[in-house]
Write a protein that holds these residues in place. Structure first.
Motif, PDB file in Angstrom:
ATOM      1  N   TYR A  87     -72.278  39.454 -54.684  1.00 25.34           N
ATOM      2  CA  TYR A  87     -70.973  38.858 -54.970  1.00 25.34           C
ATOM      3  C   TYR A  87     -70.185  38.730 -53.684  1.00 25.34           C
ATOM      4  CZ  TYR A  87     -71.740  40.185 -59.861  1.00 25.34           C
ATOM      5  OH  TYR A  87     -72.237  40.317 -61.129  1.00 25.34           O
ATOM      6  N   ARG A  88     -69.207  37.833 -53.709  1.00 24.09           N
ATOM      7  CA  ARG A  88     -68.206  37.750 -52.646  1.00 24.09           C
ATOM      8  C   ARG A  88     -66.840  37.795 -53.303  1.00 24.09           C
ATOM      9  NH1 ARG A  88     -72.097  38.748 -50.432  1.00 24.09           N
ATOM     10  NH2 ARG A  88     -72.970  37.900 -48.500  1.00 24.09           N
ATOM     11  N   ILE A  89     -65.928  38.532 -52.661  1.00 27.41           N
ATOM     12  CA  ILE A  89     -64.584  38.742 -53.202  1.00 27.41           C
ATOM     13  C   ILE A  89     -63.575  38.189 -52.203  1.00 27.41           C
ATOM     14  CG2 ILE A  89     -62.910  40.487 -53.908  1.00 27.41           C
ATOM     15  CD1 ILE A  89     -66.461  41.498 -54.016  1.00 27.41           C
ATOM     16  N   ASP A  90     -62.663  37.383 -52.709  1.00 27.67           N
ATOM     17  CA  ASP A  90     -61.575  36.830 -51.899  1.00 27.67           C
ATOM     18  C   ASP A  90     -60.582  37.968 -51.636  1.00 27.67           C
ATOM     19  OD1 ASP A  90     -59.107  35.657 -51.130  1.00 27.67           O
ATOM     20  OD2 ASP A  90     -59.628  33.800 -52.157  1.00 27.67           O
ATOM     21  N   PRO A  91     -60.232  38.237 -50.379  1.00 20.75           N
ATOM     22  CA  PRO A  91     -59.289  39.317 -50.080  1.00 20.75           C
ATOM     23  C   PRO A  91     -57.947  39.168 -50.813  1.00 20.75           C
ATOM     24  CG  PRO A  91     -60.258  38.483 -48.057  1.00 20.75           C
ATOM     25  CD  PRO A  91     -60.709  37.582 -49.165  1.00 20.75           C
ATOM     26  N   ASP A  92     -57.491  37.930 -50.991  1.00 24.37           N
ATOM     27  CA  ASP A  92     -56.237  37.711 -51.723  1.00 24.37           C
ATOM     28  C   ASP A  92     -56.379  38.118 -53.188  1.00 24.37           C
ATOM     29  OD1 ASP A  92     -55.043  36.715 -49.410  1.00 24.37           O
ATOM     30  OD2 ASP A  92     -55.547  34.640 -49.907  1.00 24.37           O
ATOM     31  N   ASP A  93     -57.545  37.836 -53.781  1.00 20.86           N
ATOM     32  CA  ASP A  93     -57.800  38.244 -55.167  1.00 20.86           C
ATOM     33  C   ASP A  93     -57.855  39.765 -55.288  1.00 20.86           C
ATOM     34  OD1 ASP A  93     -57.862  35.647 -56.077  1.00 20.86           O
ATOM     35  OD2 ASP A  93     -60.058  35.513 -56.113  1.00 20.86           O
ATOM     36  N   LEU A  94     -58.442  40.417 -54.286  1.00 26.79           N
ATOM     37  CA  LEU A  94     -58.494  41.881 -54.289  1.00 26.79           C
ATOM     38  C   LEU A  94     -57.086  42.459 -54.249  1.00 26.79           C
ATOM     39  CD1 LEU A  94     -60.034  44.577 -54.170  1.00 26.79           C
ATOM     40  CD2 LEU A  94     -60.159  44.262 -51.680  1.00 26.79           C
ATOM     41  N   ASP A  95     -56.238  41.932 -53.367  1.00 29.77           N
ATOM     42  CA  ASP A  95     -54.853  42.408 -53.272  1.00 29.77           C
ATOM     43  C   ASP A  95     -54.108  42.205 -54.585  1.00 29.77           C
ATOM     44  OD1 ASP A  95     -55.161  43.197 -50.633  1.00 29.77           O
ATOM     45  OD2 ASP A  95     -54.322  41.343 -49.822  1.00 29.77           O
ATOM     46  N   LYS A  96     -54.255  41.028 -55.171  1.00 26.65           N
ATOM     47  CA  LYS A  96     -53.582  40.734 -56.441  1.00 26.65           C
ATOM     48  C   LYS A  96     -54.082  41.656 -57.543  1.00 26.65           C
ATOM     49  CE  LYS A  96     -52.765  37.053 -59.750  1.00 26.65           C
ATOM     50  NZ  LYS A  96     -53.118  35.716 -60.198  1.00 26.65           N
ATOM     51  N   TRP A  97     -55.396  41.867 -57.616  1.00 30.16           N
ATOM     52  CA  TRP A  97     -55.996  42.736 -58.631  1.00 30.16           C
ATOM     53  C   TRP A  97     -55.483  44.174 -58.483  1.00 30.16           C
ATOM     54  CZ3 TRP A  97     -59.697  46.769 -58.429  1.00 30.16           C
ATOM     55  CH2 TRP A  97     -60.299  47.080 -59.647  1.00 30.16           C
ATOM     56  N   MET A  98     -55.384  44.642 -57.239  1.00 29.34           N
ATOM     57  CA  MET A  98     -54.884  46.001 -57.001  1.00 29.34           C
ATOM     58  C   MET A  98     -53.417  46.113 -57.421  1.00 29.34           C
ATOM     59  SD  MET A  98     -57.242  47.985 -55.940  1.00 29.34           S
ATOM     60  CE  MET A  98     -56.256  49.325 -55.304  1.00 29.34           C
ATOM     61  N   GLN A  99     -52.598  45.114 -57.133  1.00 29.14           N
ATOM     62  CA  GLN A  99     -51.190  45.147 -57.525  1.00 29.14           C
ATOM     63  C   GLN A  99     -51.048  45.170 -59.045  1.00 29.14           C
ATOM     64  OE1 GLN A  99     -48.427  45.623 -55.727  1.00 29.14           O
ATOM     65  NE2 GLN A  99     -49.791  45.917 -53.994  1.00 29.14           N
ATOM     66  N   GLU A 100     -51.895  44.398 -59.736  1.00 31.27           N
ATOM     67  CA  GLU A 100     -51.841  44.379 -61.194  1.00 31.27           C
ATOM     68  C   GLU A 100     -52.198  45.734 -61.789  1.00 31.27           C
ATOM     69  OE1 GLU A 100     -54.498  41.215 -62.252  1.00 31.27           O
ATOM     70  OE2 GLU A 100     -53.051  39.659 -61.717  1.00 31.27           O
ATOM     71  N   ARG A 101     -53.102  46.453 -61.151  1.00 33.12           N
ATOM     72  CA  ARG A 101     -53.542  47.767 -61.638  1.00 33.12           C
ATOM     73  C   ARG A 101     -52.619  48.896 -61.191  1.00 33.12           C
ATOM     74  NH1 ARG A 101     -58.677  48.174 -63.651  1.00 33.12           N
ATOM     75  NH2 ARG A 101     -58.845  50.322 -62.952  1.00 33.12           N
ATOM     76  N   LYS A 102     -51.816  48.634 -60.181  1.00 33.72           N
ATOM     77  CA  LYS A 102     -50.985  49.668 -59.564  1.00 33.72           C
ATOM     78  C   LYS A 102     -50.074  50.382 -60.563  1.00 33.72           C
ATOM     79  CE  LYS A 102     -47.689  50.144 -55.800  1.00 33.72           C
ATOM     80  NZ  LYS A 102     -47.004  49.411 -54.735  1.00 33.72           N
ATOM     81  N   ASN A 103     -49.368  49.637 -61.378  1.00 36.49           N
ATOM     82  CA  ASN A 103     -48.403  50.227 -62.289  1.00 36.49           C
ATOM     83  C   ASN A 103     -48.884  50.292 -63.734  1.00 36.49           C
ATOM     84  OD1 ASN A 103     -46.460  50.633 -60.253  1.00 36.49           O
ATOM     85  ND2 ASN A 103     -45.959  48.467 -60.336  1.00 36.49           N
ATOM     86  N   ARG A 104     -50.158  50.014 -63.916  1.00 33.22           N
ATOM     87  CA  ARG A 104     -50.732  50.046 -65.256  1.00 33.22           C
ATOM     88  C   ARG A 104     -51.058  51.487 -65.642  1.00 33.22           C
ATOM     89  NH1 ARG A 104     -56.256  46.995 -65.979  1.00 33.22           N
ATOM     90  NH2 ARG A 104     -56.974  48.292 -67.658  1.00 33.22           N
ATOM     91  N   PRO A 105     -50.718  51.900 -66.853  1.00 30.31           N
ATOM     92  CA  PRO A 105     -51.027  53.281 -67.243  1.00 30.31           C
ATOM     93  C   PRO A 105     -52.532  53.498 -67.257  1.00 30.31           C
ATOM     94  CG  PRO A 105     -50.026  52.054 -69.068  1.00 30.31           C
ATOM     95  CD  PRO A 105     -50.066  51.148 -67.899  1.00 30.31           C
ATOM     96  N   ARG A 106     -52.930  54.673 -66.865  1.00 29.60           N
ATOM     97  CA  ARG A 106     -54.346  55.007 -66.827  1.00 29.60           C
ATOM     98  C   ARG A 106     -54.880  55.188 -68.236  1.00 29.60           C
ATOM     99  NH1 ARG A 106     -57.013  59.103 -62.575  1.00 29.60           N
ATOM    100  NH2 ARG A 106     -58.754  57.716 -62.304  1.00 29.60           N
ATOM    101  N   GLU A 107     -56.021  54.565 -68.501  1.00 30.57           N
ATOM    102  CA  GLU A 107     -56.619  54.663 -69.837  1.00 30.57           C
ATOM    103  C   GLU A 107     -57.268  56.020 -70.014  1.00 30.57           C
ATOM    104  OE1 GLU A 107     -59.273  51.432 -70.407  1.00 30.57           O
ATOM    105  OE2 GLU A 107     -57.796  49.943 -69.820  1.00 30.57           O
ATOM    106  N   GLU A 108     -57.134  56.564 -71.209  1.00 34.47           N
ATOM    107  CA  GLU A 108     -57.763  57.844 -71.507  1.00 34.47           C
ATOM    108  C   GLU A 108     -59.233  57.613 -71.759  1.00 34.47           C
ATOM    109  OE1 GLU A 108     -55.877  60.226 -74.424  1.00 34.47           O
ATOM    110  OE2 GLU A 108     -53.889  59.574 -73.832  1.00 34.47           O
ATOM    111  N   GLU A 109     -60.054  58.588 -71.318  1.00 27.67           N
ATOM    112  CA  GLU A 109     -61.511  58.463 -71.490  1.00 27.67           C
ATOM    113  C   GLU A 109     -61.931  59.001 -72.822  1.00 27.67           C
ATOM    114  OE1 GLU A 109     -63.569  60.027 -68.154  1.00 27.67           O
ATOM    115  OE2 GLU A 109     -62.203  59.102 -66.755  1.00 27.67           O
TER     116      GLU A 109
END
Length: 66
Positions: free
Chosen positions: A44-66
């Motif tokens: 796979y190849r990942i666009d650095p901008d997509d990685l940054d956006k994906w990380m920001q979206e996950r940043k404030n998301r509550p952690r899912e319980e396992e």
């Protein structure tokens, strides 16, 4: 100048996780890490901008319980 796309290994170094974890992020059902598949070998190849956006979206998301 063309954009430099990242490999799974490069993303794993950035995130300090195993490459298999990055592949799992790519294959998530909800909010997967955007990636472009390359050929039959599963690379796979990942666009650095997509990685940054994906990380920001996950940043404030509550952690899912396992």
């Amino acid at each position: 100048m063309p954009k430099q796309w990242l490999t799974v290994e490069q993303v794993s170094e950035i995130l300090q996780v195993q490459p298999s974890t990055v592949r799992a992020y790519i294959n998530l059902r909800e909010n997967p890490l955007p990636a472009v598949p390359l050929g039959k070998r599963g690379g796979y190849r990942i666009d650095p901008d997509d990685l940054d956006k994906w990380m920001q979206e996950r940043k404030n998301r509550p952690r899912e319980e396992e």
